[in-house]
Design a protein around this motif. Structure first.
Motif, PDB file in Angstrom:
ATOM      1  N   ALA A   1       7.190  -7.554  -9.439  1.00 29.01           N
ATOM      2  CA  ALA A   1       6.174  -7.389 -10.477  1.00 29.01           C
ATOM      3  C   ALA A   1       5.046  -8.403 -10.333  1.00 29.01           C
ATOM      4  O   ALA A   1       3.959  -8.216 -10.889  1.00 29.01           O
ATOM      5  N   LEU A   2       5.288  -9.487  -9.589  1.00 30.03           N
ATOM      6  CA  LEU A   2       4.237 -10.470  -9.347  1.00 30.03           C
ATOM      7  C   LEU A   2       3.044  -9.828  -8.652  1.00 30.03           C
ATOM      8  O   LEU A   2       1.893 -10.243  -8.843  1.00 30.03           O
ATOM      9  N   CYS A   3       3.312  -8.804  -7.850  1.00 31.51           N
ATOM     10  CA  CYS A   3       2.230  -8.129  -7.123  1.00 31.51           C
ATOM     11  C   CYS A   3       1.332  -7.314  -8.047  1.00 31.51           C
ATOM     12  O   CYS A   3       0.205  -6.978  -7.665  1.00 31.51           O
ATOM     13  N   LEU A   4       1.794  -6.991  -9.239  1.00 30.62           N
ATOM     14  CA  LEU A   4       0.915  -6.338 -10.208  1.00 30.62           C
ATOM     15  C   LEU A   4      -0.233  -7.262 -10.574  1.00 30.62           C
ATOM     16  O   LEU A   4      -1.337  -6.813 -10.904  1.00 30.62           O
ATOM     17  N   ILE A   5       0.014  -8.578 -10.490  1.00 30.13           N
ATOM     18  CA  ILE A   5      -1.013  -9.576 -10.796  1.00 30.13           C
ATOM     19  C   ILE A   5      -1.806  -9.941  -9.553  1.00 30.13           C
ATOM     20  O   ILE A   5      -3.042  -9.952  -9.561  1.00 30.13           O
ATOM     21  N   ASN A   6      -1.100 -10.210  -8.453  1.00 34.40           N
ATOM     22  CA  ASN A   6      -1.736 -10.797  -7.270  1.00 34.40           C
ATOM     23  C   ASN A   6      -2.124  -9.810  -6.178  1.00 34.40           C
ATOM     24  O   ASN A   6      -3.126 -10.011  -5.491  1.00 34.40           O
ATOM     25  N   ASN A   7      -1.313  -8.764  -5.979  1.00 31.93           N
ATOM     26  CA  ASN A   7      -1.526  -7.871  -4.830  1.00 31.93           C
ATOM     27  C   ASN A   7      -1.309  -6.404  -5.182  1.00 31.93           C
ATOM     28  O   ASN A   7      -0.504  -5.720  -4.552  1.00 31.93           O
ATOM     29  N   PRO A   8      -2.021  -5.872  -6.164  1.00 31.01           N
ATOM     30  CA  PRO A   8      -1.797  -4.464  -6.535  1.00 31.01           C
ATOM     31  C   PRO A   8      -2.059  -3.497  -5.385  1.00 31.01           C
ATOM     32  O   PRO A   8      -1.440  -2.426  -5.320  1.00 31.01           O
ATOM     33  N   HIS A   9      -2.954  -3.859  -4.466  1.00 29.19           N
ATOM     34  CA  HIS A   9      -3.235  -2.968  -3.332  1.00 29.19           C
ATOM     35  C   HIS A   9      -2.014  -2.782  -2.444  1.00 29.19           C
ATOM     36  O   HIS A   9      -1.837  -1.729  -1.826  1.00 29.19           O
ATOM     37  N   LEU A  10      -1.143  -3.814  -2.392  1.00 25.07           N
ATOM     38  CA  LEU A  10       0.077  -3.680  -1.598  1.00 25.07           C
ATOM     39  C   LEU A  10       1.063  -2.723  -2.268  1.00 25.07           C
ATOM     40  O   LEU A  10       1.810  -2.013  -1.589  1.00 25.07           O
ATOM     41  N   ILE A  11       1.081  -2.702  -3.583  1.00 32.22           N
ATOM     42  CA  ILE A  11       1.939  -1.753  -4.305  1.00 32.22           C
ATOM     43  C   ILE A  11       1.515  -0.328  -3.968  1.00 32.22           C
ATOM     44  O   ILE A  11       2.346   0.537  -3.666  1.00 32.22           O
ATOM     45  N   SER A  12       0.202  -0.092  -3.989  1.00 29.02           N
ATOM     46  CA  SER A  12      -0.302   1.241  -3.633  1.00 29.02           C
ATOM     47  C   SER A  12       0.072   1.602  -2.202  1.00 29.02           C
ATOM     48  O   SER A  12       0.468   2.739  -1.913  1.00 29.02           O
ATOM     49  N   LYS A  13      -0.024   0.636  -1.320  1.00 31.30           N
ATOM     50  CA  LYS A  13       0.296   0.857   0.087  1.00 31.30           C
ATOM     51  C   LYS A  13       1.754   1.271   0.258  1.00 31.30           C
ATOM     52  O   LYS A  13       2.071   2.214   1.006  1.00 31.30           O
ATOM     53  N   VAL A  14       2.642   0.585  -0.435  1.00 37.56           N
ATOM     54  CA  VAL A  14       4.071   0.902  -0.322  1.00 37.56           C
ATOM     55  C   VAL A  14       4.363   2.291  -0.896  1.00 37.56           C
ATOM     56  O   VAL A  14       5.127   3.067  -0.315  1.00 37.56           O
ATOM     57  N   HIS A  15       3.760   2.615  -2.036  1.00 39.81           N
ATOM     58  CA  HIS A  15       3.952   3.958  -2.591  1.00 39.81           C
ATOM     59  C   HIS A  15       3.543   5.022  -1.573  1.00 39.81           C
ATOM     60  O   HIS A  15       4.260   6.016  -1.361  1.00 39.81           O
ATOM     61  N   LEU A  16       2.395   4.824  -0.940  1.00 39.48           N
ATOM     62  CA  LEU A  16       1.906   5.801   0.031  1.00 39.48           C
ATOM     63  C   LEU A  16       2.828   5.902   1.240  1.00 39.48           C
ATOM     64  O   LEU A  16       3.050   6.991   1.777  1.00 39.48           O
ATOM     65  N   GLU A  17       3.391   4.768   1.658  1.00 40.95           N
ATOM     66  CA  GLU A  17       4.316   4.795   2.796  1.00 40.95           C
ATOM     67  C   GLU A  17       5.545   5.638   2.481  1.00 40.95           C
ATOM     68  O   GLU A  17       6.030   6.391   3.339  1.00 40.95           O
ATOM     69  N   TYR A  18       6.042   5.528   1.270  1.00 37.53           N
ATOM     70  CA  TYR A  18       7.223   6.317   0.915  1.00 37.53           C
ATOM     71  C   TYR A  18       6.878   7.799   0.707  1.00 37.53           C
ATOM     72  O   TYR A  18       7.688   8.684   1.028  1.00 37.53           O
ATOM     73  N   LEU A  19       5.718   8.076   0.200  1.00 29.73           N
ATOM     74  CA  LEU A  19       5.290   9.465   0.075  1.00 29.73           C
ATOM     75  C   LEU A  19       5.155  10.108   1.449  1.00 29.73           C
ATOM     76  O   LEU A  19       5.619  11.229   1.680  1.00 29.73           O
ATOM     77  N   GLU A  20       4.544   9.392   2.375  1.00 33.15           N
ATOM     78  CA  GLU A  20       4.400   9.889   3.744  1.00 33.15           C
ATOM     79  C   GLU A  20       5.756  10.081   4.410  1.00 33.15           C
ATOM     80  O   GLU A  20       5.932  10.975   5.253  1.00 33.15           O
TER      81      GLU A  20
END
Length: 348
Positions: A56-75
């Motif tokens: 959840a720390l990435c919601l503050i510091n690195n939200p773009h990485l969260i999006s990246k991981v979601h896309l990797e799993y969708l792919e």
């Protein structure tokens, strides 16, 4: 290979609410694929999450990485992606100096990042003929009280004598309200370690009149009972009283435990069975490190997954230390076996 035509998850009919998830599984060929380890991928991409807030720390510091991981799993073929809100709690954010409002915005953000990634990925497929994807569902993760404590208690169920039913409901209530208002398709209550928290969740869903389908997943350390030592029969009996909980199962447990647990759960409930074990390594919640143990390769994980499906699991994915590679192989083998058994391609 298109948008699944399902019942409305926000219907006022509770039976239809449960039917939404059952329809999804059936139209996915009898087994739908959940994504894999989130923190594992965030760290791979350079995120530092050695913190009580964890991913959840990435919601503050690195939200773009969260999006990246979601896309990797969708792919990779995930039919359900789980939000980054497992360790995102209002008390946790407030302890870091954020306001209540800021904490609520971060919870909303966790759902928006997932839904935006889902929609972006789906849009990218519109000019691709004969792809094998369906529009994925977003499950808002609700971690256990023990996950907030960050002391390993989600793996033993010992919350202390001062933690009662009302305290657990109060802890979960506002986070649940915010997540529901953010518009996910599902709610995923994860690593629940005892009967008390199960009861709190079931009562809270009723009190808040939640119309989004939920699943409750327990953890286990012995492959037989809940971490608290209580029997799964007792815990699932509580789940069975709720028409708002559509699925029940196991997450973040070693893969070798799962087959017998699926068989046992099928005897205990008529709800959809959901399993997403870890890679086989063991997490020391006190020392905050992975202990050396046998790690299951993707190939072995996939072989086991077909057994879990055949035993009755309707939702299968991976938890800690599994990766998009795991989910890609898992998706291929489950889809292939669904075609072979059904003779159709009516699946995700």
């Amino acid at each position: 290979m298109g948008v699944l035509q399902l019942s409305d998850p926000n219907t006022t009919d509770e039976n239809a609410t449960i039917g939404f998830l059952q329809d999804f599984v059936e139209k996915a060929g009898g087994c739908a694929v959940i994504d894999g380890g989130f923190a594992t991928q965030l760290e791979l991409h350079g995120a530092s999450i050695k913190d009580p807030l964890w991913s959840a720390l990435c919601l503050i510091n690195n939200p773009h990485l969260i999006s990246k991981v979601h896309l990797e799993y969708l792919e990779a073929g995930a039919d359900i992606i789980v939000t980054s809100s497992y360790q995102a709690t209002l008390p946790g954010f407030i302890s870091r100096g954020l306001s209540q409002q800021q904490g609520e915005k971060l919870l909303e953000k966790s759902v928006k990042l997932a839904t935006d990634a889902r929609d972006l990925f789906w849009e990218s497929l519109k000019n691709i003929a004969n792809h094998t994807y369906n529009r994925a569902l977003v499950a808002a993760s609700v971690g256990s009280y023990g996950a907030y404590l960050a002391d390993g208690s989600e793996y033993n169920g010992f919350y202390g004598d001062d933690v009662d039913l009302n305290k657990l409901k109060d802890f979960h209530r506002r986070r649940l309200q915010v997540l529901v208002e953010s518009g996910p398709d599902l709610l995923a209550f994860e690593t629940i370690p005892n009967k008390l928290e199960t009861q709190a969740i079931v009562e809270l869903l009723e009190e808040e009149d939640v119309r989004i389908p939920s699943w409750i997943c327990f953890s286990t350390i012995d492959g037989v009972n809940a971490p608290s030592g209580e029997s799964f029969a007792d815990c699932i009996q509580v789940v069975n009283t709720s028409r708002r909980v559509a699925a029940v199962g196991i997450n973040c447990a070693p893969p070798q435990f799962v087959h017998s647990l699926v068989q046992n759960f099928k005897k205990l409930t008529a709800k959809v069975i959901v399993v997403y074990p870890n890679s086989g390594e063991t997490w020391d919640g006190v020392a905050k490190r992975w202990l050396p143990s046998k790690c299951f390769s993707d190939d072995k994980f996939n072989v086991l997954a077909t057994r879990w499906r055949d035993a009755g699991a309707g939702l299968i994915g991976g938890c800690c230390r599994t990766t998009p590679s795991t989910i890609r192989d898992l998706s291929k083998v489950l889809k292939k076996s669904s075609v072979a058994s059904n003779g159709t391609k009516d699946m995700v």
